[in-house]
Enzyme design. Structure first.
Site, PDB file in Angstrom:
ATOM      1  N   ILE A  52       0.842  -1.206   0.000  1.00 46.84           N
ATOM      2  CA  ILE A  52       0.000   0.000   0.000  1.00 46.84           C
ATOM      3  C   ILE A  52       0.872   1.250   0.000  1.00 46.84           C
ATOM      4  CG2 ILE A  52      -1.865   1.218   1.214  1.00 46.84           C
ATOM      5  CD1 ILE A  52      -2.277  -1.591   2.706  1.00 46.84           C
ATOM      6  N   THR A  83      -9.726  13.977   4.814  1.00 41.11           N
ATOM      7  CA  THR A  83      -8.303  13.659   4.999  1.00 41.11           C
ATOM      8  C   THR A  83      -7.484  14.945   4.859  1.00 41.11           C
ATOM      9  OG1 THR A  83      -7.895  13.324   2.662  1.00 41.11           O
ATOM     10  CG2 THR A  83      -8.625  11.383   3.913  1.00 41.11           C
ATOM     11  N   ASN A 121      -2.088   4.104  -3.962  1.00 47.49           N
ATOM     12  CA  ASN A 121      -2.987   5.041  -3.284  1.00 47.49           C
ATOM     13  C   ASN A 121      -2.376   6.425  -3.061  1.00 47.49           C
ATOM     14  OD1 ASN A 121      -5.077   5.923  -1.128  1.00 47.49           O
ATOM     15  ND2 ASN A 121      -3.124   5.887  -0.016  1.00 47.49           N
ATOM     16  N   TYR A 129      -3.476  17.801 -11.545  1.00 46.42           N
ATOM     17  CA  TYR A 129      -4.086  16.652 -10.838  1.00 46.42           C
ATOM     18  C   TYR A 129      -5.104  15.958 -11.752  1.00 46.42           C
ATOM     19  CZ  TYR A 129      -6.570  14.234  -6.991  1.00 46.42           C
ATOM     20  OH  TYR A 129      -7.161  13.300  -6.168  1.00 46.42           O
ATOM     21  N   LYS A 136      -4.717  12.018 -12.977  1.00 46.66           N
ATOM     22  CA  LYS A 136      -5.724  11.003 -12.642  1.00 46.66           C
ATOM     23  C   LYS A 136      -6.412  10.479 -13.910  1.00 46.66           C
ATOM     24  CE  LYS A 136      -5.342  10.895  -8.065  1.00 46.66           C
ATOM     25  NZ  LYS A 136      -4.829   9.729  -7.342  1.00 46.66           N
TER      26      LYS A 136
HETATM   27  N1  LIG Z   1      -9.291  13.153   0.010  1.00 43.98           N
HETATM   28  C1  LIG Z   1     -10.103  13.222  -1.015  1.00 43.98           C
HETATM   29  O1  LIG Z   1     -11.156  13.871  -0.943  1.00 43.98           O
HETATM   30  C2  LIG Z   1      -9.777  12.483  -2.290  1.00 43.98           C
HETATM   31  C3  LIG Z   1     -10.697  12.583  -3.337  1.00 43.98           C
HETATM   32  C4  LIG Z   1     -10.446  11.901  -4.519  1.00 43.98           C
HETATM   33  C5  LIG Z   1      -9.301  11.131  -4.627  1.00 43.98           C
HETATM   34  N2  LIG Z   1      -8.416  11.061  -3.596  1.00 43.98           N
HETATM   35  C6  LIG Z   1      -7.237  10.224  -3.763  1.00 43.98           C
HETATM   36  O2  LIG Z   1      -7.153   9.295  -2.687  1.00 43.98           O
HETATM   37  C7  LIG Z   1      -5.782   8.947  -2.441  1.00 43.98           C
HETATM   38  C8  LIG Z   1      -5.472   9.094  -0.963  1.00 43.98           C
HETATM   39  O3  LIG Z   1      -5.626  10.448  -0.621  1.00 43.98           O
HETATM   40  P1  LIG Z   1      -5.843  10.967   0.891  1.00 43.98           P
HETATM   41  O4  LIG Z   1      -6.993  11.861   0.858  1.00 43.98           O
HETATM   42  O5  LIG Z   1      -5.777   9.832   1.823  1.00 43.98           O
HETATM   43  O6  LIG Z   1      -4.537  11.884   1.004  1.00 43.98           O
HETATM   44  P2  LIG Z   1      -3.595  12.275   2.243  1.00 43.98           P
HETATM   45  O7  LIG Z   1      -4.306  12.136   3.532  1.00 43.98           O
HETATM   46  O8  LIG Z   1      -2.990  13.575   1.886  1.00 43.98           O
HETATM   47  O9  LIG Z   1      -2.477  11.117   2.180  1.00 43.98           O
HETATM   48  C9  LIG Z   1      -1.608  11.050   1.080  1.00 43.98           C
HETATM   49  C10 LIG Z   1      -0.653   9.888   1.262  1.00 43.98           C
HETATM   50  O10 LIG Z   1       0.232   9.880   0.133  1.00 43.98           O
HETATM   51  C11 LIG Z   1       1.572   9.817   0.603  1.00 43.98           C
HETATM   52  N3  LIG Z   1       2.458  10.594  -0.270  1.00 43.98           N
HETATM   53  C12 LIG Z   1       2.273  11.840  -0.754  1.00 43.98           C
HETATM   54  N4  LIG Z   1       3.349  12.242  -1.441  1.00 43.98           N
HETATM   55  C13 LIG Z   1       4.249  11.225  -1.389  1.00 43.98           C
HETATM   56  C14 LIG Z   1       5.562  11.029  -1.884  1.00 43.98           C
HETATM   57  N5  LIG Z   1       6.199  11.979  -2.587  1.00 43.98           N
HETATM   58  N6  LIG Z   1       6.180   9.849  -1.631  1.00 43.98           N
HETATM   59  C15 LIG Z   1       5.581   8.887  -0.908  1.00 43.98           C
HETATM   60  N7  LIG Z   1       4.331   9.009  -0.422  1.00 43.98           N
HETATM   61  C16 LIG Z   1       3.683  10.169  -0.644  1.00 43.98           C
HETATM   62  C17 LIG Z   1       1.548  10.432   2.012  1.00 43.98           C
HETATM   63  O11 LIG Z   1       2.581   9.848   2.800  1.00 43.98           O
HETATM   64  P3  LIG Z   1       3.892  10.633   3.367  1.00 43.98           P
HETATM   65  O12 LIG Z   1       3.536  12.079   3.461  1.00 43.98           O
HETATM   66  O13 LIG Z   1       4.142   9.970   4.686  1.00 43.98           O
HETATM   67  O14 LIG Z   1       4.958  10.337   2.365  1.00 43.98           O
HETATM   68  C18 LIG Z   1       0.178   9.989   2.525  1.00 43.98           C
HETATM   69  O15 LIG Z   1       0.266   8.735   3.150  1.00 43.98           O
HETATM   70  C19 LIG Z   1      -4.961   9.851  -3.352  1.00 43.98           C
HETATM   71  O16 LIG Z   1      -4.581   9.159  -4.510  1.00 43.98           O
HETATM   72  C20 LIG Z   1      -5.928  10.971  -3.717  1.00 43.98           C
HETATM   73  O17 LIG Z   1      -5.601  11.568  -4.940  1.00 43.98           O
HETATM   74  C21 LIG Z   1      -8.630  11.730  -2.429  1.00 43.98           C
END
Ligand SMILES: NC(=O)c1ccc[n+]([C@@H]2O[C@H](COP(=O)([O-])OP(=O)(O)OC[C@H]3O[C@@H](n4cnc5c(N)ncnc54)[C@H](OP(=O)(O)O)[C@@H]3O)[C@@H](O)[C@H]2O)c1
Length: 252
Positions: free
Chosen positions: A6, A191, A87, A154, A158
């Site tokens: 993951i 998040t 993810n 973005y 995607k």
């Molecule tokens: N939140 C929403 O409303 C939403 C909506 C549509 C889609 N999504 C998608 O859902 C997925 C999860 O998003 P989330 O909302 O859970 O985001 P989040 O809370 O910001 O978490 C993002 C995760 O990605 C990791 N990450 C970011 N940049 C990284 C890098 N350079 N190297 C390694 N890891 C990295 C972060 O880990 P570290 O910082 O520890 O590296 C963190 O664990 C994403 O693909 C996002 O595009 C989210």
């Protein structure tokens, strides 16, 4: 044994996916820049294999090195099934085209699109040499199919991830493998990514007010609910390879 790899398991949706996989007795490999100690503790409690790899997914060389090592380590254990969750994601840069800086553009495409392609390629290649079934799950967004002003990079990344999913699935079907590759659009979740969105400026992001209201009106989905709907789909075996699922298809 079944293994889940993951990316972005340190928080948000990735954390919820990791915890649910452990509840299902599935071993977890977490990849992000920081480690989530709660996941480690849960794995110890359950007596399951767990390993965290620190990796910056915006650095191509690091991605190749770390994932070659993970694949080597996991395939050595003769896994029955591998669940690969691409993810990790980044929303920035939030800015109109013409006002974008180069570095965040490249970082966004590296994390959201290039890393999932590189990682899936490594696992399907290794899987082809063994009897392991690979389930690749790419976390996409509604922004892949809807243009959102201020999110051009973005949206593009995607959209690319959806097309990669569909194309790779066609190839796997043609090769008659058991591998499945799907995309999953999680809706709007509570998040850190949403915090980043809410802290952007009205000039850069036209829909800011709407996203502030989502939070104010408690309309954000909980990451656990979104993760559970996905894991139910993946583990019950009914996921159709090549399909882009939306959380609203799974939660009524
Ligand atoms: N939140 C929403 O409303 C939403 C909506 C549509 C889609 N999504 C998608 O859902 C997925 C999860 O998003 P989330 O909302 O859970 O985001 P989040 O809370 O910001 O978490 C993002 C995760 O990605 C990791 N990450 C970011 N940049 C990284 C890098 N350079 N190297 C390694 N890891 C990295 C972060 O880990 P570290 O910082 O520890 O590296 C963190 O664990 C994403 O693909 C996002 O595009 C989210």
């Amino acid at each position: 044994m079944r293994y889940a790899i993951i990316t972005g398991a340190s928080r948000g949706l990735g954390e919820a996916i990791a915890k649910r996989m452990l509840q299902e007795q599935i071993a977890v490999v977490s990849v992000s820049r920081t480690e989530n100690e709660e996941i480690r503790k849960l794995a110890v409690e359950k007596g399951l294999f767990y390993q965290h790899y620190s990796c910056n997914l915006s650095l191509e060389k690091e991605v190749q090195e770390v994932f070659m090592e993970i694949a080597h380590c996991i395939y050595q254990k003769n896994p029955h099934e591998i669940y690969l969750f691409n993810n990790a994601g980044v929303i920035e840069p939030i800015e109109t085209v013409g006002n974008l800086d180069q570095t965040p553009i490249i970082r966004n495409i590296q994390v959201n699109l290039i890393a999932p392609i590189l990682i899936t390629n490594i696992f399907l290649k290794k899987g082809g040499q063994t009897g392991t079934t690979v389930h690749a799950i790419n976390i996409t967004s509604g922004a892949a199919v809807r243009s959102i002003e201020g999110w051009s990079v973005y949206c593009s990344a995607k959209a690319g991830l959806n097309m990669f999913t569909q194309t790779a699935a066609l190839e796997q079907a043609e090769m008659k493998t058991n591998n499945k590759i799907i995309a999953y659009s999680p809706g709007i979740m509570d998040t850190k990514m949403q915090e980043t969105i809410r802290s952007s400026s009205k000039e850069a992001f036209k829909e800011l007010e709407k996203f502030l209201d989502y939070k104010e009106e408690n309309k954000l989905l909980k990451a656990e609910v979104v993760a559970n709907a996905l894991i139910d789909l993946v583990l019950n075996g009914s996921a159709e390879s090549g399909k882009v699922y939306h959380v609203s298809d799974l939660i009524k």
